[in-house]
Design a protein around this motif. Structure first.
Motif, mmCIF file in Angstrom:
data_model
loop_
_atom_site.group_PDB
_atom_site.id
_atom_site.type_symbol
_atom_site.label_atom_id
_atom_site.label_comp_id
_atom_site.label_asym_id
_atom_site.label_seq_id
_atom_site.Cartn_x
_atom_site.Cartn_y
_atom_site.Cartn_z
ATOM 1 N N LEU A 114 11.996 0.189 9.683
ATOM 2 C CA LEU A 114 10.732 0.878 9.414
ATOM 3 C C LEU A 114 9.574 -0.082 9.651
ATOM 4 C CD1 LEU A 114 11.444 2.840 6.094
ATOM 5 C CD2 LEU A 114 11.821 3.557 8.445
ATOM 6 N N GLU A 115 8.583 0.380 10.394
ATOM 7 C CA GLU A 115 7.401 -0.433 10.684
ATOM 8 C C GLU A 115 6.189 0.226 10.044
ATOM 9 O OE1 GLU A 115 5.561 -3.804 12.463
ATOM 10 O OE2 GLU A 115 7.685 -3.272 12.304
ATOM 11 N N PRO A 116 5.633 -0.377 8.956
ATOM 12 C CA PRO A 116 4.448 0.224 8.336
ATOM 13 C C PRO A 116 3.198 -0.001 9.181
ATOM 14 C CG PRO A 116 5.205 -1.700 7.075
ATOM 15 C CD PRO A 116 6.108 -1.564 8.250
ATOM 16 N N VAL A 117 2.436 1.066 9.385
ATOM 17 C CA VAL A 117 1.207 1.015 10.176
ATOM 18 C C VAL A 117 0.092 1.654 9.353
ATOM 19 C CG1 VAL A 117 0.088 1.735 12.311
ATOM 20 C CG2 VAL A 117 2.538 1.238 12.306
ATOM 21 N N MET A 142 2.713 7.025 3.158
ATOM 22 C CA MET A 142 2.385 6.661 1.789
ATOM 23 C C MET A 142 0.883 6.750 1.606
ATOM 24 S SD MET A 142 3.254 3.281 -0.572
ATOM 25 C CE MET A 142 5.035 3.506 -0.426
ATOM 26 N N ILE A 143 0.491 7.569 0.637
ATOM 27 C CA ILE A 143 -0.916 7.741 0.272
ATOM 28 C C ILE A 143 -1.148 6.902 -0.975
ATOM 29 C CG2 ILE A 143 -2.668 9.414 -0.439
ATOM 30 C CD1 ILE A 143 -0.323 11.433 0.915
ATOM 31 N N ILE A 144 -2.103 5.986 -0.907
ATOM 32 C CA ILE A 144 -2.383 5.060 -2.001
ATOM 33 C C ILE A 144 -3.803 5.270 -2.485
ATOM 34 C CG2 ILE A 144 -2.755 2.614 -2.548
ATOM 35 C CD1 ILE A 144 -0.443 1.933 -0.684
ATOM 36 N N SER A 145 -3.958 5.440 -3.797
ATOM 37 C CA SER A 145 -5.300 5.596 -4.359
ATOM 38 C C SER A 145 -5.301 5.242 -5.835
ATOM 39 C CB SER A 145 -5.789 7.039 -4.184
ATOM 40 O OG SER A 145 -7.057 7.219 -4.789
ATOM 41 N N ASN A 146 -6.205 4.367 -6.213
ATOM 42 C CA ASN A 146 -6.462 4.044 -7.625
ATOM 43 C C ASN A 146 -5.180 3.713 -8.396
ATOM 44 O OD1 ASN A 146 -8.184 3.629 -9.823
ATOM 45 N ND2 ASN A 146 -8.041 5.743 -10.516
ATOM 46 N N GLY A 147 -4.346 2.861 -7.795
ATOM 47 C CA GLY A 147 -3.153 2.380 -8.480
ATOM 48 C C GLY A 147 -1.959 3.301 -8.412
ATOM 49 N N GLU A 148 -2.100 4.425 -7.710
ATOM 50 C CA GLU A 148 -1.000 5.378 -7.595
ATOM 51 C C GLU A 148 -0.647 5.602 -6.121
ATOM 52 O OE1 GLU A 148 -1.911 8.011 -11.621
ATOM 53 O OE2 GLU A 148 -2.345 8.878 -9.649
ATOM 54 N N ALA A 149 0.559 6.153 -5.904
ATOM 55 C CA ALA A 149 0.995 6.425 -4.538
ATOM 56 C C ALA A 149 1.812 7.708 -4.490
ATOM 57 C CB ALA A 149 1.821 5.265 -3.992
ATOM 58 N N ALA A 158 15.002 4.167 0.792
ATOM 59 C CA ALA A 158 14.034 4.325 -0.290
ATOM 60 C C ALA A 158 13.541 2.990 -0.838
ATOM 61 C CB ALA A 158 14.652 5.160 -1.414
ATOM 62 N N ASP A 159 14.402 1.965 -0.823
ATOM 63 C CA ASP A 159 14.010 0.657 -1.370
ATOM 64 C C ASP A 159 12.790 0.083 -0.640
ATOM 65 O OD1 ASP A 159 16.054 0.839 -3.146
ATOM 66 O OD2 ASP A 159 17.362 -0.622 -2.154
ATOM 67 N N GLU A 160 12.682 0.354 0.662
ATOM 68 C CA GLU A 160 11.574 -0.210 1.424
ATOM 69 C C GLU A 160 10.233 0.378 0.990
ATOM 70 O OE1 GLU A 160 11.944 -1.078 5.507
ATOM 71 O OE2 GLU A 160 14.148 -1.020 5.494
ATOM 72 N N PHE A 161 10.235 1.641 0.610
ATOM 73 C CA PHE A 161 9.005 2.255 0.116
ATOM 74 C C PHE A 161 8.644 1.699 -1.264
ATOM 75 C CE2 PHE A 161 10.877 5.262 3.087
ATOM 76 C CZ PHE A 161 9.791 5.556 3.898
ATOM 77 N N GLU A 162 9.668 1.489 -2.085
ATOM 78 C CA GLU A 162 9.423 0.905 -3.408
ATOM 79 C C GLU A 162 8.865 -0.514 -3.276
ATOM 80 O OE1 GLU A 162 11.697 0.412 -7.695
ATOM 81 O OE2 GLU A 162 12.894 0.533 -5.856
ATOM 82 N N GLN A 163 9.425 -1.301 -2.360
ATOM 83 C CA GLN A 163 8.933 -2.661 -2.144
ATOM 84 C C GLN A 163 7.494 -2.658 -1.622
ATOM 85 O OE1 GLN A 163 11.817 -4.422 0.507
ATOM 86 N NE2 GLN A 163 13.486 -4.187 -0.971
#
Length: 382
Positions: A114-117, A142-149, A158-163
């Motif tokens: 997986l390559e995050p962009v 992954m949508i990130i906002s105000n400390g949440e995702a 799934a581990d890669e998203f958690e990391q």
């Protein structure tokens, strides 16, 4: 007294290969898998040259390959799992060729990278990332906002998203599947269970699932930090397919609309039933959306769809002008194209659907094997 120069075989990770592909660097690949495997699915890149000589044809010596490998180029030997490429690569290096590499983990490793962009910043505050599974053609978000995702169309790793969330110091609050996937095993539910997030799935796709979920409902927003995610019911690939409008900027289209193609309606055996839904979604529902929305699909079909840094995206208005699947204005012709022009179905797609329903529990090795092969969720990929 002169000392012979000893050439060595070097490892190349899937991540390093991804950078070569995205940067359009020159590379020569010797793929030593069986021809049928090679013909079905291979590494792609705009500056990649490639030949296929099966491993068993090289057991008596690598001279047939040496004759075809250009001097002075970086060479990568590829096989299914790694071992055969190491054996052949070492012999090529021993023949005096320099800059010879093998792909660590083989095509299985390539399939899982997986390559995050970064897609961009959100106007309500936050960031949106696309995860490019370059060897399989799958895309997650992954949508990130105000400390949440929130993670959308989570892949099996799934581990890669958690990391990634931990690196950005955010808590995963939601995992969302835009539909019941048939070409890859979803990591949405395992990630939700591990992180305490809510798992969302369209109820019309969940009739046979064996687990609890939160129904993804048209026009009922999901909040993550300061950002609103608005579900848009958009059937056609599946009867429950639901797109997501993020922060009034981005349209996460699932497997309904891709950059150069459209979704296929047959993976539950109901192409004739669902083709009308697909047309209505593409030619009516989506037509009512803002043209400046950035479309972010759940798959790409061709390496040419990857833009800067590997991002797969396009403006909705541009897609209506340039995407062949959005320009079949005769309904009879549309039905014919969509039901008669379908590529082979994804590898083990029935077992993958059963896994995503919770009906079967394959081992990790079995899950890897089920997902081997290309993405085949589109109608117009040629």
């Amino acid at each position: 007294m002169t000392t012979a120069v000893r050439t060595e075989l070097h490892p190349m990770t899937p991540g390093e290969l991804t950078k070569i592909v995205l940067n359009k660097e020159e590379l020569f690949i010797l793929d030593v898998r069986e021809q049928s495997q090679f013909d079905d699915w291979k590494i792609e890149g705009e500056s990649i040259e490639m030949i296929n000589i099966p491993y068993f044809d090289l057991l008596d010596g690598v001279d047939p390959a040496l004759d075809k490998i250009p001097n002075g180029k970086k060479v990568l030997v590829v096989c299914a799992k790694e071992g055969s490429s190491v054996y052949i690569g070492e012999q090529i290096a021993e023949k005096g060729r320099s800059n010879v590499h093998y792909l660590t983990g083989g095509m299985k490793g390539w399939s899982e990278h997986l390559e995050p962009v970064k897609v961009g910043n959100l106007q309500s505050g936050g960031e949106l990332y696309q995860f490019v599974r370059i060897g399989k053609g799958c895309l997650s978000y992954m949508i990130i906002s105000n400390g949440e995702a929130a993670v959308v169309d989570t892949l099996r790793m799934a581990d890669e998203f958690e990391q990634f969330a931990n690196q950005h110091q955010v808590k995963i609050k939601h995992t969302i599947d835009t539909h019941l996937h048939a070409d890859h095993i979803s990591g949405g539910r395992p990630l939700a269970e591990k992180t305490g997030a809510t798992y969302w799935l369209p109820s019309k796709d969940a009739g046979e699932v064996t687990f609890a979920y939160e129904p993804l409902v048209d026009s009922k927003p999901i909040e993550v930090g300061n950002v609103s995610i608005m579900p848009v019911y958009s059937p056609g690939h599946t009867i429950g397919s639901t797109s997501l409008i993020v922060d009034d900027q981005y349209l996460l289209s699932g497997d309904i609309l891709f950059i150069e193609s459209i979704g296929r309606p047959d993976l539950a055996g109901l192409a004739e039933d669902w083709v009308g839904d697909l047309r209505e979604t593409l030619y009516q529902r989506y037509k009512g959306l803002a043209e400046d929305l950035t479309v972010l699909p759940a798959h790409f079909g061709k390496i040419t769809e990857l833009g800067n840094g590997g991002l797969v995206a396009g403006k909705l208005g541009d897609l209506y002008r340039n995407n062949p699947g959005l320009n079949i204005h005769n309904e009879t012709e549309f039905r014919k194209v969509v039901t008669e022009n379908l590529p082979p179905q994804p590898n083990a797609y029935q077992e993958i659907r059963q896994t995503n329903m919770g009906k079967i529990q394959p081992s990790e090795d079995e899950r890897q094997e089920m997902e081997i092969g290309p993405n085949r969720c589109a109608v117009h990929d040629k």
